[in-house]
Design a protein around this motif. Structure first.
Motif, short mmCIF file in Angstrom:
data_model
loop_
_atom_site.label_atom_id
_atom_site.label_comp_id
_atom_site.label_asym_id
_atom_site.label_seq_id
_atom_site.Cartn_x
_atom_site.Cartn_y
_atom_site.Cartn_z
N ASP A 94 4.54 16.10 -11.77
CA ASP A 94 3.64 17.33 -11.35
C ASP A 94 4.61 18.47 -11.90
O ASP A 94 4.10 19.56 -11.82
N VAL A 95 5.96 18.27 -11.59
CA VAL A 95 6.80 19.35 -12.24
C VAL A 95 6.62 19.69 -13.57
O VAL A 95 6.36 20.72 -14.19
N ILE A 96 6.61 18.39 -14.49
CA ILE A 96 6.54 18.52 -16.06
C ILE A 96 5.09 19.20 -16.38
O ILE A 96 4.89 19.90 -17.25
N ASP A 97 4.15 18.69 -15.49
CA ASP A 97 2.55 19.21 -15.99
C ASP A 97 2.50 20.42 -15.31
O ASP A 97 1.36 21.10 -15.34
N GLU A 98 3.39 21.04 -14.45
CA GLU A 98 3.15 22.17 -13.62
C GLU A 98 2.17 22.40 -12.84
O GLU A 98 1.08 23.21 -12.84
N ALA A 99 1.64 21.09 -12.44
CA ALA A 99 0.27 20.86 -11.46
C ALA A 99 0.36 21.65 -9.92
O ALA A 99 1.50 21.37 -9.71
N GLU A 100 -0.60 22.23 -9.85
CA GLU A 100 -0.66 22.85 -8.34
C GLU A 100 -1.15 22.05 -7.38
O GLU A 100 -0.94 22.31 -6.31
N THR A 101 -2.01 21.16 -7.69
CA THR A 101 -2.60 20.36 -6.72
C THR A 101 -2.41 18.64 -7.19
O THR A 101 -2.35 18.45 -8.24
N ARG A 102 -2.52 17.85 -6.11
CA ARG A 102 -2.41 16.40 -6.34
C ARG A 102 -3.07 15.70 -5.12
O ARG A 102 -2.97 16.02 -4.10
N ASP A 158 -11.21 13.43 -16.41
CA ASP A 158 -10.56 14.92 -16.37
C ASP A 158 -11.34 15.59 -16.99
O ASP A 158 -11.69 16.76 -16.84
N ILE A 159 -12.36 15.09 -17.89
CA ILE A 159 -13.38 15.86 -18.75
C ILE A 159 -14.77 15.79 -18.04
O ILE A 159 -15.25 16.87 -18.01
N THR A 160 -14.90 14.83 -17.15
CA THR A 160 -16.50 14.51 -16.66
C THR A 160 -16.88 15.34 -15.26
O THR A 160 -17.69 15.70 -14.89
N GLN A 161 -15.52 15.18 -14.57
CA GLN A 161 -15.72 15.63 -13.03
C GLN A 161 -14.99 17.01 -12.83
O GLN A 161 -14.16 17.66 -13.72
N ASP A 162 -15.34 17.65 -11.76
CA ASP A 162 -14.60 18.79 -11.57
C ASP A 162 -13.38 18.54 -10.34
O ASP A 162 -13.35 17.31 -9.95
N LYS A 213 -7.54 17.16 -8.24
CA LYS A 213 -6.35 17.94 -9.07
C LYS A 213 -7.51 18.67 -10.05
O LYS A 213 -8.69 18.46 -10.34
N PRO A 214 -6.87 19.75 -11.00
CA PRO A 214 -7.57 20.45 -11.67
C PRO A 214 -8.21 19.42 -12.86
O PRO A 214 -7.75 18.42 -13.19
N SER A 215 -9.44 19.71 -13.24
CA SER A 215 -9.89 19.12 -14.62
C SER A 215 -9.78 19.59 -15.71
O SER A 215 -9.40 20.89 -15.84
N LEU A 270 -3.17 28.84 -18.30
CA LEU A 270 -3.45 28.53 -16.99
C LEU A 270 -4.50 29.38 -16.56
O LEU A 270 -5.49 29.22 -15.64
N VAL A 271 -4.34 30.79 -16.94
CA VAL A 271 -5.35 31.64 -16.65
C VAL A 271 -6.55 31.05 -17.19
O VAL A 271 -7.75 31.17 -16.54
N ASP A 272 -6.69 30.79 -18.25
CA ASP A 272 -7.84 30.22 -19.10
C ASP A 272 -8.49 29.10 -18.40
O ASP A 272 -9.68 28.82 -18.17
N LEU A 273 -7.33 28.12 -17.90
CA LEU A 273 -7.94 27.01 -17.36
C LEU A 273 -8.60 27.32 -16.04
O LEU A 273 -9.87 26.92 -15.54
N TRP A 274 -8.15 28.26 -15.13
CA TRP A 274 -8.41 28.87 -14.06
C TRP A 274 -10.24 29.51 -14.17
O TRP A 274 -11.03 29.05 -13.57
N TYR A 275 -10.09 30.27 -15.36
CA TYR A 275 -11.49 30.97 -15.64
C TYR A 275 -12.37 29.87 -15.93
O TYR A 275 -13.64 29.91 -15.57
N TYR A 276 -11.84 28.87 -16.68
CA TYR A 276 -13.01 27.74 -17.07
C TYR A 276 -13.62 27.09 -16.05
O TYR A 276 -14.66 27.03 -15.87
N GLN A 277 -12.66 26.82 -15.13
CA GLN A 277 -13.20 26.16 -13.93
C GLN A 277 -13.90 27.05 -12.76
O GLN A 277 -15.03 26.36 -12.30
N LEU A 278 -13.78 28.21 -12.82
CA LEU A 278 -14.50 29.07 -11.93
C LEU A 278 -15.90 29.26 -12.41
O LEU A 278 -16.95 28.86 -11.72
N GLU A 279 -15.93 29.20 -13.96
CA GLU A 279 -17.51 29.31 -14.41
C GLU A 279 -18.15 28.00 -14.24
O GLU A 279 -19.25 28.04 -13.94
N ARG A 280 -17.40 26.90 -14.39
CA ARG A 280 -17.97 25.71 -14.31
C ARG A 280 -18.51 25.53 -12.69
O ARG A 280 -19.54 24.87 -12.54
N ASP A 281 -17.59 25.82 -11.69
CA ASP A 281 -17.90 25.57 -10.22
C ASP A 281 -18.93 26.55 -10.00
O ASP A 281 -19.81 26.13 -9.00
#
Ligand code: FPP
Ligand code: MG
Length: 260
Positions: free
Chosen positions: A57-65, A183-187, A193-195, A237-248
């Motif tokens: 999670d440090v290497i991947d800079e993951a926010e959630t687990r 990672d691709i098919t679920q939210d 953890k982020p998809s 990461l901002v792009d990732l957040w934006y993508y997920q926000l849109e999808r959710d």
């Protein structure tokens, strides 16, 4: 005591440990199915796995687990790395009591999974389209410890270990392929953890390798460009957040412009 309770006792003095969600405990489950008396061994292997995820999670800079804030997000990278080291060292200290053969099997798996993690990082720097390289990497990163869990549990019960090892290896490879698909098919809610992280990190997991094989040259180049696009970009990461926000919000997948 079951293996989760043994782990809680092993690390009770570390307050950050209490914030960790221990997850499904698949390795421990396999060990205790093969040898119902091997809860201590299961606790050791689950601890090693946990330590590797703290580092990952440090290497991947993951926010959630596993549905909760990761230790690096909550306490910072230093704490996550050191807590990982503490958990890993204590697990090895306890492993010695299981004798040379079992200790060798488990420590060799840690050697392999560390190599697998490094290969994963290296492969994501370019577009990998080689399935054998992908399978070899996930074997090392994920399946090696599951293979070792089954082999060690079998030995602890007095069984011959080869067939158990092969079963663990194959189930481990299948597990990681499914993880990469999810990672691709679920939210995020389902995953804990982020998809779409692999896409934004340029990791060409098996679905992307197959997709690249199917696309015509023009679309192939477009996908490759997009997979690489986020790598040097600190703002991905901002792009990732934006993508997920849109999808959710149940908005249909991003327009073509977004991916261009
Ligand atoms: C998860 O991969 C990562 C692993 C299964 C192994 C990580 C191993 C290390 C960081 C080496 C640790 C070394 C020691 C000595 C403890 P992933 O990022 O594909 O999965 P995720 O989506 O669950 O994060
Ligand atoms: Mg990760």
């Amino acid at each position: 005591m079951n293996y989760f309770e043994i782990m809680d006792e092993m690390f009770s003095e570390f307050e950050e440990y209490k914030d960790i969600n221990k997850g499904k405990g698949i390795r421990g489950k396999l060990i205790t199915i093969i040898n119902p008396d091997a809860h201590k061994l299961a606790a050791i292997v689950e601890s090693i796995h946990l330590a590797s995820l703290l580092h990952d999670d440090v290497i991947d800079e993951a926010e959630t687990r596993r549905g909760v804030a990761s230790i690096n997000a909550k306490y910072g990278d230093f704490t996550a790395v050191m807590l990982g080291d503490i958990i890993y060292s204590k697990a090895f200290f306890e492993l010695i009591d299981f004798g040379k053969d079992i200790a060798k099997i488990i420590s060799n798996a840690v050697y392999l999974l560390s190599q697998g993690e490094l290969e994963d990082v290296k492969l994501s720097k370019n577009i990998n389209t080689d399935k054998a390289k992908y399978i070899n990497m996930i074997y090392k990163k994920t399946a090696s410890l599951i293979e070792a869990s089954c082999a060690a549990a079998a030995l602890s019960k007095g069984y011959e270990s080869e067939k158990f090892a092969l079963y663990g290896k194959n189930i481990g490879i299948a597990f990681q392929i499914v993880d990469d698909l999810l990672d691709i098919t679920q939210d995020e809610k389902i995953l804990g953890k982020p998809s779409m992280v692999d896409y934004f990190e340029g990791k060409t997991t098996l679905p992307y390798i197959y997709l690249l094989e199917k696309l015509d040259e023009k679309d192939k180049e477009k996908l490759k460009k997009n997979l690489l696009k986020y790598l040097p970009n600190l703002f991905h990461l901002v792009d990732l957040w934006y993508y997920q926000l849109e999808r959710d919000r149940k908005v249909p997948r991003q327009s073509e412009e977004y991916y261009r």
